[in-house]
Each structure stands twice: as structure tokens, then as C-alpha cells.
Design a protein around this motif. Sequence first.
Motif, short mmCIF file in Angstrom:
data_model
loop_
_atom_site.label_atom_id
_atom_site.label_comp_id
_atom_site.label_asym_id
_atom_site.label_seq_id
_atom_site.Cartn_x
_atom_site.Cartn_y
_atom_site.Cartn_z
N VAL A 208 -79.40 -69.53 -9.81
CA VAL A 208 -79.85 -68.72 -10.95
C VAL A 208 -81.32 -69.04 -11.27
O VAL A 208 -82.14 -68.14 -11.45
CB VAL A 208 -78.95 -68.97 -12.19
N GLN A 209 -81.65 -70.34 -11.27
CA GLN A 209 -83.05 -70.72 -11.56
C GLN A 209 -84.02 -70.09 -10.56
O GLN A 209 -85.09 -69.60 -10.94
CB GLN A 209 -83.24 -72.23 -11.41
N GLY A 210 -83.65 -70.13 -9.29
CA GLY A 210 -84.53 -69.56 -8.26
C GLY A 210 -84.66 -68.06 -8.43
O GLY A 210 -85.74 -67.49 -8.26
N ALA A 211 -83.54 -67.40 -8.79
CA ALA A 211 -83.55 -65.95 -8.96
C ALA A 211 -84.40 -65.55 -10.17
O ALA A 211 -85.09 -64.52 -10.14
CB ALA A 211 -82.11 -65.44 -9.13
N VAL A 212 -84.38 -66.36 -11.22
CA VAL A 212 -85.19 -66.08 -12.40
C VAL A 212 -86.68 -66.16 -12.02
O VAL A 212 -87.47 -65.27 -12.36
CB VAL A 212 -84.87 -67.08 -13.55
N ILE A 213 -87.05 -67.19 -11.29
CA ILE A 213 -88.46 -67.35 -10.88
C ILE A 213 -88.89 -66.18 -10.00
O ILE A 213 -90.01 -65.68 -10.11
CB ILE A 213 -88.67 -68.69 -10.16
N ASN A 214 -87.97 -65.71 -9.14
CA ASN A 214 -88.30 -64.57 -8.27
C ASN A 214 -88.15 -63.22 -8.98
O ASN A 214 -88.25 -62.18 -8.33
CB ASN A 214 -87.44 -64.61 -7.00
N LYS A 215 -87.90 -63.26 -10.29
CA LYS A 215 -87.83 -62.05 -11.12
C LYS A 215 -86.73 -61.08 -10.70
O LYS A 215 -86.95 -59.85 -10.65
CB LYS A 215 -89.18 -61.31 -11.13
N ALA A 216 -85.57 -61.62 -10.39
CA ALA A 216 -84.43 -60.76 -10.06
C ALA A 216 -84.12 -59.86 -11.25
O ALA A 216 -84.54 -60.13 -12.38
CB ALA A 216 -83.22 -61.64 -9.73
N GLY A 217 -83.38 -58.77 -10.99
CA GLY A 217 -82.96 -57.87 -12.07
C GLY A 217 -81.73 -58.46 -12.72
O GLY A 217 -81.81 -59.41 -13.49
N LYS A 218 -80.55 -57.91 -12.39
CA LYS A 218 -79.31 -58.49 -12.93
C LYS A 218 -78.99 -59.78 -12.20
O LYS A 218 -79.02 -59.83 -10.97
CB LYS A 218 -78.15 -57.51 -12.74
N ILE A 219 -78.68 -60.82 -12.97
CA ILE A 219 -78.23 -62.09 -12.40
C ILE A 219 -76.85 -62.34 -12.98
O ILE A 219 -76.71 -62.77 -14.13
CB ILE A 219 -79.21 -63.24 -12.75
N ILE A 220 -75.83 -61.99 -12.20
CA ILE A 220 -74.46 -62.03 -12.69
C ILE A 220 -73.78 -63.31 -12.21
O ILE A 220 -73.70 -63.55 -10.99
CB ILE A 220 -73.66 -60.81 -12.18
N VAL A 221 -73.34 -64.14 -13.14
CA VAL A 221 -72.61 -65.35 -12.76
C VAL A 221 -71.12 -65.08 -12.87
O VAL A 221 -70.65 -64.51 -13.86
CB VAL A 221 -73.05 -66.55 -13.62
N VAL A 222 -70.38 -65.48 -11.83
CA VAL A 222 -68.93 -65.31 -11.79
C VAL A 222 -68.31 -66.70 -11.76
O VAL A 222 -68.62 -67.50 -10.86
CB VAL A 222 -68.52 -64.53 -10.51
N ASP A 223 -67.46 -67.01 -12.74
CA ASP A 223 -66.80 -68.32 -12.73
C ASP A 223 -65.46 -68.20 -13.45
O ASP A 223 -65.36 -67.44 -14.42
CB ASP A 223 -67.69 -69.40 -13.40
N VAL A 224 -64.48 -68.94 -12.98
CA VAL A 224 -63.15 -68.91 -13.61
C VAL A 224 -63.06 -69.84 -14.82
O VAL A 224 -62.06 -69.82 -15.54
CB VAL A 224 -62.03 -69.29 -12.60
N ASN A 225 -64.08 -70.65 -15.01
CA ASN A 225 -64.12 -71.56 -16.18
C ASN A 225 -64.95 -70.89 -17.28
O ASN A 225 -66.16 -70.76 -17.14
CB ASN A 225 -64.75 -72.89 -15.73
N PRO A 226 -64.29 -70.48 -18.39
CA PRO A 226 -65.01 -69.75 -19.43
C PRO A 226 -66.16 -70.56 -20.04
O PRO A 226 -67.14 -69.98 -20.53
CB PRO A 226 -63.94 -69.44 -20.49
N ALA A 227 -66.06 -71.89 -19.98
CA ALA A 227 -67.13 -72.73 -20.55
C ALA A 227 -68.44 -72.57 -19.78
O ALA A 227 -69.52 -72.94 -20.27
CB ALA A 227 -66.70 -74.20 -20.53
N LYS A 228 -68.38 -71.98 -18.59
CA LYS A 228 -69.60 -71.84 -17.79
C LYS A 228 -70.47 -70.67 -18.25
O LYS A 228 -71.61 -70.56 -17.82
CB LYS A 228 -69.25 -71.70 -16.30
#
Length: 375
Positions: A208-228
Motif C-alpha cells: 500500500v505504501q509503495g502504491a501511494v508513492i506511485n500515485k495509484a488510483g483505487k488501493i483496495i485492501v482485502v482482509d478477513v480480519n476486520p481490525a485491519k
Amino acid sequence: TVGQTITCKAAVAWEAGKELSIEDIEVLPPRAHEVRIQIYYTGVCHTDAYTLSGKDPEGAFPVVLGHEGAGIVESVGEGVTNVKPGDHVVALYTPECGECKFCKSGKTNLCGKIRATQGKGVMPDGTSRFKCKGKDLLHFMGTSTFSQYTVVADISVVAVQPEAPLDRTCLLGCGITTGYGAARVTAKVEEGSNIAVFGAGCVGLSVVQGAVINKAGKIIVVDVNPAKEEWAKKFGATDFVNPNDLKDQTIVEKLIEMTDGGCDYTFDCTGNVNVMRAALEACHKGWGESIVIGVAAAGQEISTRPFQLVTGRVWKGCAFGGIKGRSQMKDLVSDYMSGALKVDEFITHRKKLGEMNQAFEDMKAGDCIRAVVDM
Ligand code: NAD
Ligand code: AHE
Ligand code: ZN
Ligand code: ZN
């Protein structure tokens, strides 16, 4: 101590599936093209637990595990020119010799020079530098950072800026660099591209950090742990999806809907082969690329309909994010020092060497991103 055997403490894995034992071990002096490092801090990575569990086909015992470490060079063997005593260093499980077929290809960060002996748990000359109770202990991933002193090949170590705290730079030895490199070097995420990251641990959050620096559009995180969800948003994710909350849709359908046809890049940071399949199939037809980062247990295999590839999706993977440690680590440390790369935020747990087994327990709990062990 130069030229002499050092006795120090280490966490020794005597057998697969057993707890580590803190032992006094002997660490022999470095031979030609080897470096003895005093390890100050080490992170604990899932790959250490994977090998300890007995599921790693390359796992061999007794062994000194650990591959996410930083320290100070104590002494060097004959012919070592890249580091000197007193240098602050990060150990590299992906070495860089600069002269083998792999290093010269310009196509990969994998180095072939010492891979065979590294996989067998010995130094390039075929022997070990660790002894305990009269027995040789094996090395691990060319690094063995769960010891107060370790010996590594000179191509498996890089000097970094001494101003950077070693309890942070240790994490650049694996998890953070892996995710950051996967986004920026392996995928080369472009401005405006939509990505999905499966698994929001140290690796996924660093994608995610790398994608933010590269100015990605949507950065969708998928995780089964709601705390994430909170973690994902803190690192710059634009969206979070818990597959268990979906009612009449699969995670693949959901991601395709959210991205108007599929993601430009997806990343598996879970090590689960079913997730790897979903990550590939959530890619956009014609060009979407899925990067496998997670390490799956021995015997596990991936599958998909070949039609997924015929219609232009690309399945690939990387080790250490595709980063060349000796050439690029200083730049990562600079990114950290300038505030562009978050590292401190990953440290949720701190332990002493004597509490190494507790650090493994911490790692397996859902609230841990990284446990850093003070050696
Ligand atoms: P982690 O356990 O901290 O994070 C994994 C995350 O995945 C967790 O948040 C978990 O809740 C989530 N998850 C589990 N099952 C899921 C599912 N079915 N769907 C969605 N999310 C799910 O692990 P980490 O330290 O970030 O490491 C991730 C993986 O990367 C591990 O397999 C590790 O061995 C591997 N790894 C590979 C490299 C490499 O060079 N290729 C380097 C470091 C780590
Ligand atoms: N020995 C295991 C493979 C483990 C693996 O894939 N290791 C990664 C690094 S994981 C870091 O946490 C890696 O570097 N792979 C490339 C290489 O050359 O080992 C198995 O399954 O055999
Ligand atoms: Zn690791
Ligand atoms: Zn090489």
C-alpha cells in the motif's frame, strides 16, 4: 575478538515444531569473503515460523533462524571490501554479487552465486560457523539473525546510514522492503492504476505504501480480519473489503465491480493458494497483473483456467520485492529518513532475546504487525 571464536546467546531451533531454546553458542571467525556481525535487533517474519513448523522443504535442523536483522560489523575475513568493522548493516537473504548470470541480467534481483549452499544451511565453502554443545548448527537464509553474532557472506550484507536506528532498519531486511518493492519495482504501479492487496500484514501494508508513492488510483485492501481496516486506511488504502461480509458476491466479482472490469495490479500477501487464484482472477482482462508474494506450505499448488492468461492476465511473483539489496537498500533507508517510507508504525510488539518464543506467539496474533527483538 578479531580472529577469535565468540561465545554468545542465540535462539536455537533444535527440531521442527518445537519451541526455540536460548543457548550459549560459539560463533567462529569469518573466513575469506565473510563478515561477522553483532546483531542488535531482529524482526520475526512468518517465514521463520514457516520453516520452524517443518513445512519448508528446505528446512533443516538444528538451525539458527532469523532473516530480518540489523547490526554492526565486528570483523571481516580476507578480501572483504564492501563493509568494514563498525559499519551499521542490514543482512540480506537475497544477496547481490553483481557478477553472476542473474545479477548481470538486469531482469531479476535473485542472485545465483551462493543460493545452493544458502539453501543447505551452510556458508559458501560448505561448512558452518556456529557450534553448540559440540554440534554444528546450520545457518538460515544466509543470515541467521536470531544470534547475538552471526557470520554471513560479504555479498549478503549492506552498509547503511549510521544515523538510522537499527531497531527500525532491521525491518527493511524483509517485510517492508518486500511489499514496497513489489509495488514499485516488480509491478511498477502507474499513476491512476487500480490495485488490490490481499492481506494487510507488514508485507501488504508496505505494498500500500509503495502504491501511494506511485500515485495509484483505487488501493483496495482485502482482509478477513476486520481490525485491519483501520491499519489499511492509516497507510493510505482508499477502500477495504472483508470477503466474509459479502452476501451474494464473490470477492472476485466485488473487485471487478469496484474497478470497472478488474484491477490493474493485485498482490497476494497471504500465502493462501485460494487467495492467489482470486487475486489473479480479479485482474483486468487484457493487461492486469497479479504478483504472488506470500509463501505457501510445501505441497500446495496454484491453479486457474488457462483462459485467464490467454485473455491477457499475467501471473508473476517476487522475492524481497525485486529489490537488489546492495544497490538499493541505502535508498530505502533514505526514504525512511525523509518520512516517505513508514517503518516505526509497523512495530507493535517489542521483546528481548530471552522472549523469542513469545515474539513468535505475538506474530500469530491478529493485533501484531511486527515484533522486534532486542538482541
Ligand atoms: P501477516 O500474517 O502479518 O499478514 C497476512 C494477512 O493476511 C493478515 O492480516 C491476515 O488476516 C490476512 N489473511 C489471511 N487469510 C486471508 C484471506 N483468506 N483473505 C484475505 N486476507 C487474509 O503476514 P506478513 O508478514 O505480512 O507476510 C505475508 C506473507 O508473505 C507470508 O506468507 C510470508 O511468509 C510472505 N513473505 C514473502 C516474502 C517474499 O519475499 N516473497 C517476504 C516476506 C514475507
Ligand atoms: N524454502 C521455501 C521458499 C521460501 C521462500 O519463498 N522464500 C522467499 C523469501 S520469504 C521471506 O520471508 C525467497 O526469497 N525465495 C527465493 C529463494 O531463492 O528462496 C520453499 O518453499 O522451498
Ligand atoms: Zn521474511
Ligand atoms: Zn549474483
